[in-house]
Enzyme design. Structure first.
Site, PDB file in Angstrom:
ATOM      1  N   ALA A  94       0.788  -1.199   0.092  1.00  0.00           N
ATOM      2  CA  ALA A  94       0.026   0.068   0.014  1.00  0.00           C
ATOM      3  C   ALA A  94       0.947   1.220   0.072  1.00  0.00           C
ATOM      4  O   ALA A  94       1.382   1.702   0.963  1.00  0.00           O
ATOM      5  CB  ALA A  94      -0.828   0.024   1.283  1.00  0.00           C
ATOM      6  N   GLU A 101       4.686  12.121   0.520  1.00  0.00           N
ATOM      7  CA  GLU A 101       3.353  12.758   0.671  1.00  0.00           C
ATOM      8  C   GLU A 101       2.618  12.524  -0.488  1.00  0.00           C
ATOM      9  O   GLU A 101       1.869  13.590  -0.838  1.00  0.00           O
ATOM     10  CB  GLU A 101       3.591  14.117   1.307  1.00  0.00           C
ATOM     11  CG  GLU A 101       4.375  14.164   2.336  1.00  0.00           C
ATOM     12  CD  GLU A 101       3.889  14.884   3.696  1.00  0.00           C
ATOM     13  OE1 GLU A 101       2.860  15.425   3.406  1.00  0.00           O
ATOM     14  OE2 GLU A 101       4.457  14.978   4.724  1.00  0.00           O
ATOM     15  N   GLY A 119       0.380  19.212   4.910  1.00  0.00           N
ATOM     16  CA  GLY A 119       1.505  18.518   4.547  1.00  0.00           C
ATOM     17  C   GLY A 119       2.360  18.746   3.318  1.00  0.00           C
ATOM     18  O   GLY A 119       3.477  19.018   3.162  1.00  0.00           O
ATOM     19  N   ARG A 120       1.648  18.840   2.345  1.00  0.00           N
ATOM     20  CA  ARG A 120       2.077  19.180   0.944  1.00  0.00           C
ATOM     21  C   ARG A 120       2.413  20.496   0.906  1.00  0.00           C
ATOM     22  O   ARG A 120       3.420  20.829   0.150  1.00  0.00           O
ATOM     23  CB  ARG A 120       0.908  18.881  -0.077  1.00  0.00           C
ATOM     24  CG  ARG A 120       0.874  17.220  -0.161  1.00  0.00           C
ATOM     25  CD  ARG A 120      -0.596  16.737  -1.171  1.00  0.00           C
ATOM     26  NE  ARG A 120      -0.548  15.360  -0.846  1.00  0.00           N
ATOM     27  CZ  ARG A 120      -1.414  14.409  -1.088  1.00  0.00           C
ATOM     28  NH1 ARG A 120      -2.707  15.211  -1.450  1.00  0.00           N
ATOM     29  NH2 ARG A 120      -1.484  13.380  -0.895  1.00  0.00           N
TER      30      ARG A 120
HETATM   31  C1  LIG Z   1      12.437   8.753   2.207  1.00  0.00           C
HETATM   32  C2  LIG Z   1      11.155   8.305   2.506  1.00  0.00           C
HETATM   33  C3  LIG Z   1      10.335   8.907   3.418  1.00  0.00           C
HETATM   34  C4  LIG Z   1       9.061   8.495   3.580  1.00  0.00           C
HETATM   35  N1  LIG Z   1       8.438   8.722   4.779  1.00  0.00           N
HETATM   36  C5  LIG Z   1       7.232   8.146   4.862  1.00  0.00           C
HETATM   37  C6  LIG Z   1       6.463   8.399   6.112  1.00  0.00           C
HETATM   38  O1  LIG Z   1       7.067   9.082   7.149  1.00  0.00           O
HETATM   39  N2  LIG Z   1       5.291   7.546   6.457  1.00  0.00           N
HETATM   40  C7  LIG Z   1       4.791   7.054   5.311  1.00  0.00           C
HETATM   41  O2  LIG Z   1       3.531   6.451   5.666  1.00  0.00           O
HETATM   42  N3  LIG Z   1       5.402   6.718   4.195  1.00  0.00           N
HETATM   43  C8  LIG Z   1       6.425   7.545   3.983  1.00  0.00           C
HETATM   44  N4  LIG Z   1       7.041   7.276   2.746  1.00  0.00           N
HETATM   45  C9  LIG Z   1       6.350   6.407   1.763  1.00  0.00           C
HETATM   46  C10 LIG Z   1       6.027   7.309   0.424  1.00  0.00           C
HETATM   47  O3  LIG Z   1       4.863   8.179   0.928  1.00  0.00           O
HETATM   48  C11 LIG Z   1       5.718   6.345  -0.605  1.00  0.00           C
HETATM   49  O4  LIG Z   1       6.757   5.623  -1.294  1.00  0.00           O
HETATM   50  C12 LIG Z   1       4.866   6.998  -1.694  1.00  0.00           C
HETATM   51  O5  LIG Z   1       3.590   7.345  -1.351  1.00  0.00           O
HETATM   52  C13 LIG Z   1       4.871   6.060  -3.009  1.00  0.00           C
HETATM   53  O6  LIG Z   1       4.422   4.853  -2.722  1.00  0.00           O
HETATM   54  P1  LIG Z   1       5.147   3.623  -3.280  1.00  0.00           P
HETATM   55  O7  LIG Z   1       6.732   3.838  -3.088  1.00  0.00           O
HETATM   56  O8  LIG Z   1       4.558   2.534  -2.986  1.00  0.00           O
HETATM   57  O9  LIG Z   1       5.090   3.849  -4.819  1.00  0.00           O
HETATM   58  P2  LIG Z   1       3.936   3.104  -5.842  1.00  0.00           P
HETATM   59  O10 LIG Z   1       2.469   3.483  -5.286  1.00  0.00           O
HETATM   60  O11 LIG Z   1       4.127   1.873  -6.021  1.00  0.00           O
HETATM   61  O12 LIG Z   1       4.337   3.927  -7.207  1.00  0.00           O
HETATM   62  C14 LIG Z   1       4.960   3.797  -7.993  1.00  0.00           C
HETATM   63  C15 LIG Z   1       5.137   4.436  -9.314  1.00  0.00           C
HETATM   64  O13 LIG Z   1       3.857   4.298  -9.830  1.00  0.00           O
HETATM   65  C16 LIG Z   1       2.947   5.400 -10.000  1.00  0.00           C
HETATM   66  N5  LIG Z   1       1.583   5.161  -9.832  1.00  0.00           N
HETATM   67  C17 LIG Z   1       1.065   4.771  -8.673  1.00  0.00           C
HETATM   68  N6  LIG Z   1      -0.389   4.586  -8.905  1.00  0.00           N
HETATM   69  C18 LIG Z   1      -0.549   5.372  -9.893  1.00  0.00           C
HETATM   70  C19 LIG Z   1      -1.813   5.655 -10.487  1.00  0.00           C
HETATM   71  N7  LIG Z   1      -2.937   5.595 -10.225  1.00  0.00           N
HETATM   72  N8  LIG Z   1      -1.575   6.633 -11.555  1.00  0.00           N
HETATM   73  C20 LIG Z   1      -0.410   6.798 -12.172  1.00  0.00           C
HETATM   74  N9  LIG Z   1       0.567   6.451 -11.280  1.00  0.00           N
HETATM   75  C21 LIG Z   1       0.738   5.847 -10.404  1.00  0.00           C
HETATM   76  C22 LIG Z   1       3.596   6.442  -8.889  1.00  0.00           C
HETATM   77  O14 LIG Z   1       3.394   7.632  -9.034  1.00  0.00           O
HETATM   78  C23 LIG Z   1       5.125   5.811  -9.032  1.00  0.00           C
HETATM   79  O15 LIG Z   1       5.702   6.579  -9.944  1.00  0.00           O
HETATM   80  C24 LIG Z   1       8.307   7.498   2.685  1.00  0.00           C
HETATM   81  C25 LIG Z   1       9.287   7.194   1.408  1.00  0.00           C
HETATM   82  C26 LIG Z   1      10.643   7.533   1.279  1.00  0.00           C
HETATM   83  C27 LIG Z   1      11.355   6.955   0.351  1.00  0.00           C
END
Ligand SMILES: Cc1cc2nc3c(=O)[nH]c(=O)nc-3n(C[C@H](O)[C@H](O)[C@H](O)COP(=O)(O)OP(=O)(O)OC[C@H]3O[C@@H](n4cnc5c(N)ncnc54)[C@H](O)[C@@H]3O)c2cc1C
Length: 334
Positions: free
Chosen positions: A85, A318, A197-198
């Site tokens: 997720a 975010e 946040g954003r």
């Molecule tokens: C340094 C760091 C700090 C973080 N801190 C936190 C934190 O404190 N708390 C927390 O909860 N999370 C945190 N995160 C997680 C972060 O919010 C997620 O990595 C981010 O939301 C993306 O999720 P994912 O990495 O699973 O990518 P995915 O959702 O798997 O996405 C992979 C790619 O597919 C694209 N994509 C996905 N769905 C769609 C769609 N419907 N349409 C078009 N494109 C799409 C995405 O834009 C991306 O380019 C952190 C991540 C990092 C790396």
């Protein structure tokens, strides 16, 4: 930072915050990030958790978690993301099951800011497996609770002074008062604080841009090739000019989104636009800042090399910029 009044900037003074507005928060985030984005990150994380507790916490939760958080006696984590997720928050699999008056929490979170050091975590969990977004709730989980486990600390590309890691909840017993807000309202509550946040991430990106611009102007004036400063070459001037206008535009969009939040207006689209624009600009123009520096820009220890790495994550966390564009497009097409 807590002593300087950099924690809980928009939280009311009666709850231990600074009581300032979102525009002030954006200015603070920009200036901190202009120094070092990792430091701004910490300010942003505290603001997010503090806003959630100020707006949705009970007086007892505010006393136990919010007040010590703002005094830096307790550190927080904000845990949404899981292996399955990421962008699709509705896919959260961590579950909280009723257990007498309280709950039992089971699941795993990844890439959570402060996970290696947090004293408590705000956790999004599923409380009704049958309902999608309406079946999630928010819980406050103490790090010393039996079953709470810290996972691996990650090695990140940039913003390396802020720590990110995994958390696991192995049947953590939670009392009834661990629930924040109403049962089943976790998703909209989490989303409601993400607008601020954003704005924070947009402002952080603006700080990176301003730093890159300052470094680039100084370097271009000092570095000489072909018998003159490289600032005299039009190719370099154009990169500087484009960097300056992107920084200015990103700042104005960020402050505008912040002002709309201050006015109590619906500003999700403005916040998405500001976050997306500022972070894309930060990545594009920190790359140009490296270009202006030539080879030295690629060497560890040079300011712009760090800015380039620090900028990248602003397009991802975010809500990725693809998700921000979806928010904007959905509004246009509604
Ligand atoms: C340094 C760091 C700090 C973080 N801190 C936190 C934190 O404190 N708390 C927390 O909860 N999370 C945190 N995160 C997680 C972060 O919010 C997620 O990595 C981010 O939301 C993306 O999720 P994912 O990495 O699973 O990518 P995915 O959702 O798997 O996405 C992979 C790619 O597919 C694209 N994509 C996905 N769905 C769609 C769609 N419907 N349409 C078009 N494109 C799409 C995405 O834009 C991306 O380019 C952190 C991540 C990092 C790396």
């Amino acid at each position: 930072m807590a002593r300087l009044g950099l924690f809980g900037i928009t939280v009311p003074e009666r709850l231990g915050g600074v009581g300032a507005d979102v525009v002030s928060y954006a200015i603070v985030m920009e200036e901190l990030s202009r120094g070092y984005a990792s430091v701004a990150d910490q300010c942003g994380l505290v603001e997010l958790v503090a806003t959630l507790l100020a707006e949705h916490g009970t007086p007892a939760q505010q006393e136990r978690y919010l007040a010590p958080l703002l005094r830096f006696e307790r550190r927080c984590a904000y845990a949404i993301t899981e292996p399955e997720a990421g962008s699709d928050v509705a896919g959260v699999r961590t579950t909280a099951v009723r257990n007498g008056e309280g709950w039992r929490l089971r699941g795993e979170k990844i890439w959570i800011h402060n996970a290696p050091v947090a004293d408590f975590a705000v956790v999004l969990a599923r409380t009704d497996p049958a309902a999608a977004k309406r079946g999630m709730s928010i819980f406050l989980v103490d790090a010393d609770a039996p079953g709470y486990a810290r996972g691996r600390k990650e090695h990140k590309m940039g913003q390396r002074a802020s720590q990110v890691g995994a958390l696991a909840f192995n049947d953590v017993a939670l009392s009834a008062d661990a629930l924040v807000g109403e049962e089943g309202r976790g998703f909209p509550i989490m989303m409601s604080v993400l607008d601020k946040g954003r704005v924070g991430i947009a402002a952080l990106a603006v700080g990176i841009l301003q730093n890159a611009l300052d470094e680039s102007v100084a370097y271009a004036k000092g570095r000489r090739q072909f018998g003159r400063a490289i600032a005299e070459f039009q190719a370099v001037q154009w990169m500087l000019a484009d960097m300056a206008k992107a920084t200015h535009a990103a700042r104005l969009m960020t402050r505008h989104a912040a002002a709309r939040l201050d006015a109590g207006e619906r500003a999700s689209v403005d916040c998405a636009m500001a976050k997306c624009f500022a972070s894309d600009a930060a990545v594009e123009h920190t790359a140009n800042a490296v270009q202006i520096h030539g080879g030295i820009g690629y060497i560890r220890g040079t300011a712009v090399e760090r800015l380039y790495r620090d900028a990248k994550i602003t397009q991802i966390y975010e809500g990725t910029n693809e998700i921000q564009r979806m928010i904007i497009a959905r509004h246009l097409l509604a």
